[in-house]
Design an enzyme around this catalytic site. Structure first.
Site, short mmCIF file in Angstrom:
data_model
loop_
_atom_site.label_atom_id
_atom_site.label_comp_id
_atom_site.label_asym_id
_atom_site.label_seq_id
_atom_site.Cartn_x
_atom_site.Cartn_y
_atom_site.Cartn_z
N HIS A 143 23.45 -10.02 -20.67
CA HIS A 143 22.94 -8.66 -20.49
C HIS A 143 22.87 -7.97 -21.84
CE1 HIS A 143 23.26 -9.02 -16.20
NE2 HIS A 143 24.45 -9.56 -16.38
N GLU A 174 25.18 -16.17 -18.15
CA GLU A 174 24.56 -14.89 -17.78
C GLU A 174 24.63 -13.95 -18.98
OE1 GLU A 174 25.51 -13.14 -13.84
OE2 GLU A 174 25.91 -11.31 -14.98
N PRO A 212 13.65 -9.07 -13.48
CA PRO A 212 12.75 -7.93 -13.33
C PRO A 212 12.95 -6.84 -14.38
CG PRO A 212 14.42 -7.96 -11.59
CD PRO A 212 14.51 -9.27 -12.30
N ASN A 213 11.83 -6.26 -14.75
CA ASN A 213 11.74 -5.10 -15.65
C ASN A 213 12.00 -5.44 -17.12
OD1 ASN A 213 11.17 -3.15 -13.52
ND2 ASN A 213 13.29 -3.52 -12.88
N ARG A 244 26.71 -1.53 -11.41
CA ARG A 244 26.42 -2.58 -12.40
C ARG A 244 27.67 -3.37 -12.77
NH1 ARG A 244 21.10 -1.30 -14.05
NH2 ARG A 244 20.82 0.95 -13.99
N ARG A 301 28.65 1.06 -17.55
CA ARG A 301 27.55 1.85 -16.99
C ARG A 301 27.88 2.27 -15.53
NH1 ARG A 301 22.05 -1.05 -18.01
NH2 ARG A 301 21.30 1.04 -17.42
N ALA A 353 18.39 -6.43 -12.59
CA ALA A 353 19.12 -5.81 -11.48
C ALA A 353 19.44 -6.79 -10.35
CB ALA A 353 18.32 -4.63 -10.93
C1 DQA Z 1 20.48 -5.70 -17.67
C2 DQA Z 1 21.53 -4.86 -16.92
C3 DQA Z 1 21.13 -4.67 -15.47
O1 DQA Z 1 22.10 -3.86 -14.81
C4 DQA Z 1 19.79 -3.98 -15.38
O2 DQA Z 1 19.40 -3.86 -14.03
C5 DQA Z 1 18.75 -4.64 -16.19
C6 DQA Z 1 19.09 -5.10 -17.52
C7 DQA Z 1 20.78 -5.82 -19.17
O3 DQA Z 1 20.23 -6.70 -19.81
O4 DQA Z 1 21.55 -5.01 -19.70
O5 DQA Z 1 17.59 -4.75 -15.79
O6 DQA Z 1 20.48 -7.01 -17.12
#
Ligand code: DQA
Length: 147
Positions: free
Chosen positions: A100, A98, A10-11, A111, A107, A77
């Site tokens: 990021h 995984e 998401p996002n 997280r 952060r 997230a």
């Molecule tokens: C993320 C880190 C996550 O905590 C956050 O919610 C994201 C992006 C990253 O790529 O740094 O949406 O996965």
């Protein structure tokens, strides 16, 4: 040819507009192009996908069982909350890396925990778009080592 699914949660579709001070100004389409170029150079097929929906991410992970060798996964997230995605990662029997963009350890405290990482081969965090390239390299090495 090795096939890798690069999956985004998401996002991440908002990269470029979303919190540029954290995630930079590059878009997800730009990351996709970079990952494809690297995949072509390393002679692997890359499938790139993004969803804002937990169930759809689960379905994409299940579908990967059919014909995919490894997964590079930025769960957004859901990293910190989704036991369902963790179980999906555990269930598919594929190596999952995984990734990021931000350094999640540096952060907010929520997280710092990934409920998905224990089911993954490993986690790469904090290198911006390069986290995906490093993730692809790690995924291909895992496939090679297993063959
Ligand atoms: C993320 C880190 C996550 O905590 C956050 O919610 C994201 C992006 C990253 O790529 O740094 O949406 O996965």
């Amino acid at each position: 040819m090795t096939k890798v699914l690069v999956l985004n949660g998401p996002n991440l579709n908002l990269l470029g507009k979303r919190e540029p001070e954290v995630y930079g100004s590059g878009t997800l389409a730009e990351i996709e192009a970079q990952v494809f170029a690297l995949g072509a150079a390393w002679e692997c097929e890359v499938v790139f996908a993004q969803s804002n929906h937990e169930g759809e991410l689960i379905d994409l992970l299940h579908a990967a069982m059919e014909d995919t060798d490894a997964v590079v996964f930025n769960p957004g997230a859901y990293t910190h909350t989704s036991y369902a995605l963790r179980d999906a990662v555990s269930s598919i029997g594929l190596p999952v890396v995984e990734v990021h963009m931000s350094n999640v350890s540096a952060r907010e405290s929520f997280r710092r925990q990934s409920v998905i990482a224990p089911a993954c081969a490993g986690q790469i965090s904090g290198f911006g778009a390069n986290s995906y390239m490093l993730g692809l390299k790690a995924a291909l090495d895992l496939v090679k080592d297993a063959s």
